[in-house]
Write a protein that holds these residues in place. Structure first.
Motif: not given
Length: 144
Positions: A1-17
């Protein structure tokens, strides 16, 4: 599950950028019309962060990761989404700059965006096939 939370976080940071780039770029050029750059932020949040938070929950509750189509989902989806976002940027930056693309480059961007959407569609099909297989093997009842 950690992998998917990390991917979600990456996409969130890219969305903010992407959102900050859209706001600052349009403000700097005094652009006040509609542009595809405005969709970068939403695409990355919903199709990136939200999808992978949901996938993480399914991974926690089922054996979706062990399904034969799940790796195909991860591959196609994580290629298709960034590819689609790049095409939104490729279309949006010239719009904000007031440039009109010639027919050839405009058609190329549209074609590549179409390919990106096909990759996303394939990824989603593989995800649903994986979820369907995993749900058939998982017992989730109110009695348990």
């Amino acid at each position: 599950m950690k992998k998917y939370i990390n991917l979600a976080f990456l996409y969130a940071m890219l969305a903010i950028a992407g959102g900050v780039f859209y706001r600052e770029f349009t403000k700097y050029l005094a652009f006040d019309g509609r542009t595809t750059l405005g969709f970068v932020h939403v695409h990355l949040f919903v199709l990136g962060m939200v999808v992978f938070l949901i996938v993480g929950l399914f991974a926690l509750l089922t054996d979706v990761e062990s399904q034969k189509h799940f790796k195909k989902f991860m591959l196609f989806y994580n290629i298709g989404l960034p590819f689609a976002v790049v095409m939104l940027i490729a279309r949006g930056v010239p719009q904000v700059m007031g440039m009109t693309l010639a027919a050839g480059p405009s058609a190329a961007i549209s074609g590549l965006a179409g390919i990106a959407h096909i990759l996303l569609l394939l990824g989603l099909i593989f995800l649903f096939l994986s979820l369907r297989s995993a749900s058939a093997k998982t017992v989730l009842s109110k009695d348990a």
